[in-house]
Design an enzyme around this catalytic site. Structure first.
Site, PDB file in Angstrom:
ATOM      1  N   ASP A  54      54.348  28.968  45.731  1.00 54.47           N
ATOM      2  CA  ASP A  54      54.284  30.346  46.212  1.00 54.47           C
ATOM      3  C   ASP A  54      55.269  30.479  47.361  1.00 54.47           C
ATOM      4  O   ASP A  54      55.882  29.498  47.785  1.00 54.47           O
ATOM      5  CB  ASP A  54      52.861  30.674  46.655  1.00 54.47           C
ATOM      6  CG  ASP A  54      52.520  32.154  46.538  1.00 54.47           C
ATOM      7  OD1 ASP A  54      53.454  32.980  46.624  1.00 54.47           O
ATOM      8  OD2 ASP A  54      51.336  32.481  46.377  1.00 54.47           O
ATOM      9  N   HIS A  60      52.074  32.887  40.637  1.00 53.68           N
ATOM     10  CA  HIS A  60      51.399  34.112  40.193  1.00 53.68           C
ATOM     11  C   HIS A  60      52.388  35.242  39.906  1.00 53.68           C
ATOM     12  O   HIS A  60      53.367  35.431  40.626  1.00 53.68           O
ATOM     13  CB  HIS A  60      50.343  34.559  41.206  1.00 53.68           C
ATOM     14  CG  HIS A  60      50.865  35.016  42.537  1.00 53.68           C
ATOM     15  ND1 HIS A  60      51.179  36.335  42.804  1.00 53.68           N
ATOM     16  CD2 HIS A  60      51.108  34.342  43.688  1.00 53.68           C
ATOM     17  CE1 HIS A  60      51.585  36.442  44.048  1.00 53.68           C
ATOM     18  NE2 HIS A  60      51.573  35.251  44.616  1.00 53.68           N
ATOM     19  N   HIS A  92      55.772  40.764  51.729  1.00 53.51           N
ATOM     20  CA  HIS A  92      54.976  41.960  51.440  1.00 53.51           C
ATOM     21  C   HIS A  92      55.688  43.247  51.848  1.00 53.51           C
ATOM     22  O   HIS A  92      55.054  44.278  52.078  1.00 53.51           O
ATOM     23  CB  HIS A  92      53.584  41.868  52.082  1.00 53.51           C
ATOM     24  CG  HIS A  92      52.676  40.929  51.355  1.00 53.51           C
ATOM     25  ND1 HIS A  92      51.324  40.873  51.580  1.00 53.51           N
ATOM     26  CD2 HIS A  92      52.923  40.005  50.382  1.00 53.51           C
ATOM     27  CE1 HIS A  92      50.771  39.969  50.787  1.00 53.51           C
ATOM     28  NE2 HIS A  92      51.733  39.427  50.063  1.00 53.51           N
ATOM     29  N   GLU A 104      46.236  36.612  42.153  1.00 53.57           N
ATOM     30  CA  GLU A 104      46.374  35.916  43.431  1.00 53.57           C
ATOM     31  C   GLU A 104      46.364  36.869  44.615  1.00 53.57           C
ATOM     32  O   GLU A 104      45.769  36.564  45.660  1.00 53.57           O
ATOM     33  CB  GLU A 104      47.671  35.092  43.441  1.00 53.57           C
ATOM     34  CG  GLU A 104      47.775  34.097  44.600  1.00 53.57           C
ATOM     35  CD  GLU A 104      48.324  34.702  45.882  1.00 53.57           C
ATOM     36  OE1 GLU A 104      48.210  34.049  46.939  1.00 53.57           O
ATOM     37  OE2 GLU A 104      48.855  35.831  45.849  1.00 53.57           O
ATOM     38  N   GLU A 105      46.998  38.024  44.471  1.00 50.37           N
ATOM     39  CA  GLU A 105      47.103  38.953  45.592  1.00 50.37           C
ATOM     40  C   GLU A 105      45.753  39.511  46.030  1.00 50.37           C
ATOM     41  O   GLU A 105      45.618  40.041  47.128  1.00 50.37           O
ATOM     42  CB  GLU A 105      48.053  40.105  45.255  1.00 50.37           C
ATOM     43  CG  GLU A 105      49.511  39.704  45.073  1.00 50.37           C
ATOM     44  CD  GLU A 105      50.193  39.230  46.349  1.00 50.37           C
ATOM     45  OE1 GLU A 105      49.538  39.212  47.411  1.00 50.37           O
ATOM     46  OE2 GLU A 105      51.378  38.873  46.276  1.00 50.37           O
ATOM     47  N   ASP A 157      57.678  37.353  46.020  1.00 48.51           N
ATOM     48  CA  ASP A 157      56.331  36.796  46.085  1.00 48.51           C
ATOM     49  C   ASP A 157      55.557  37.350  44.901  1.00 48.51           C
ATOM     50  O   ASP A 157      55.133  38.502  44.929  1.00 48.51           O
ATOM     51  CB  ASP A 157      55.692  37.193  47.424  1.00 48.51           C
ATOM     52  CG  ASP A 157      54.215  36.854  47.519  1.00 48.51           C
ATOM     53  OD1 ASP A 157      53.746  35.988  46.764  1.00 48.51           O
ATOM     54  OD2 ASP A 157      53.524  37.489  48.346  1.00 48.51           O
TER      55      ASP A 157
END
Length: 346
Positions: free
Chosen positions: A238, A66, A318, A217-218, A183
């Site tokens: 991922d 993603h 994150h 996706e997030e 990510d």
């Protein structure tokens, strides 16, 4: 090969693409595939599907990564000439304190700023270190001469404008890659390179294979559609989550056996392990307790598929993330071997 992959990662992370505002990065990936002569199409949700024909067109594979990232929206224009944020994606305010950002208006104009605590100055606020990092206390200081709500609106900034974070990407001499949004743009670069190699080496894959570059996706639903009825196996590429109690590291490929959605397909997991061991690919098996992927989203949406999840190990997910070129190489090696392998029995 390595330099090309690193250059791709640098380009990708520098393109702002918080979930909900991914057109620019999708166009970048689409152009890359089209220059290779690869057939692509856009989904109505704004994702991209690239397809490589295979010997067997009755059974398909799909791999996904993603391009959407964490980000924010303008929640409120404050009377003091600053902005209140509403977060996009699952992260905490402390992860973006002090970060440079940019605000894109509905007309496409871009303004820069810094995300700070309202109580930042220790010379003014006694609770500068102890105040909670939350929506009420954190704000964006714009790089503009503004001191009121009226001043900000005069610039064209409005509630709902997207806010993206400066990736601050760096590659060290000893092979570490530090950046926001590894990510999952590191994995997107891996899939882009894998497609390039298949095309340039004139490799005919055993099965028609789709590469879904998802863009939601997030927020939980990027890869849950546009899966052909012929698709048997669905592999999400991922990040591997690192931390206390995790086996994933920055030097191997992480093979996820279970996340918050439950176990991944046992047969596909064993197949991936067998490929890694047969080809001297460094890997770690792991469980990610607070994690979901496009593959788990596809399962939840009712697709009858075999699902798996692999990826490079990413430290401090994150937040300001880091991985090593070794992990990227091991992940790419496993992707390449998987593309050439037979489907598992089911």
């Amino acid at each position: 090969m390595t330099n090309r992959k690193l250059a791709l990662i640098k380009q990708l992370v520098k393109i702002p693409s918080p979930s909900g505002n991914t057109t620019q990065v999708i166009q970048f990936v689409e152009n890359y595939f089209n220059e290779l002569g690869v057939t692509t199409k856009r989904s109505r949700k704004g994702g991209l599907i690239a397809t490589l024909p295979g010997k067997n067109n009755d059974e398909h594979r799909m791999l996904t990564a993603h391009v959407d990232t964490l980000g924010a929206m303008v929640k409120e224009i404050k009377a003091n000439g600053r902005l209140k944020l509403d977060l996009i994606g699952g992260f905490r305010y402390n992860a973006i304190e002090g970060e440079y950002c940019q605000i894109e208006t509905a007309t496409g104009e871009v303004f820069t700023g810094t995300i700070l605590m309202r109580q930042t100055s220790v010379h003014v606020y006694k609770d500068a270190g102890t105040a909670e990092r939350n929506q009420d206390n954190m704000e964006v200081r714009l790089d503009a001469k503004v001191s009121s709500e009226k001043d900000i609106r005069a610039l064209g900034i409005e509630v709902g404008d997207f806010v993206s974070f400066d990736p601050r990407v760096q590659v060290t001499d000893n092979g570490f890659i530090k950046s926001r949004h590894l990510d999952d743009k590191a994995s997107v670069a891996i899939l882009m390179e894998a497609v390039r190699q298949v095309v340039e080496e004139n490799t005919v894959l055993p099965y028609t294979t789709h590469f879904l570059i998802s863009n939601n996706e997030e927020i939980g639903y990027g890869g849950n559609s546009n899966i052909t009825p012929e698709t048997v196996e669905y592999l999400a590429v991922d990040m591997g989550a690192m931390g206390d109690g995790q086996s994933t590291d920055e030097y191997t490929v992480s093979i996820c056996v279970k996340d918050a959605s439950g176990p991944y397909h046992y047969g596909l997991r064993k197949h991936l392990v067998a490929l890694a061991e047969a080809n001297q690919i460094g890997y770690k098996l792991d469980i990610y307790p607070y994690y979901g992927s496009d593959a788990s989203a596809a399962i939840r949406s009712g697709h009858d598929i075999i699902h798996g999840l692999i990826g490079p190990g990413i430290d401090s997910s994150h937040a300001y993330e880091r991985t090593h070129i070794d992990s990227l190489e091991q992940t790419e090696a496993l992707v390449k071997e998987y593309l050439k392998s037979d489907l598992i029995s089911y």
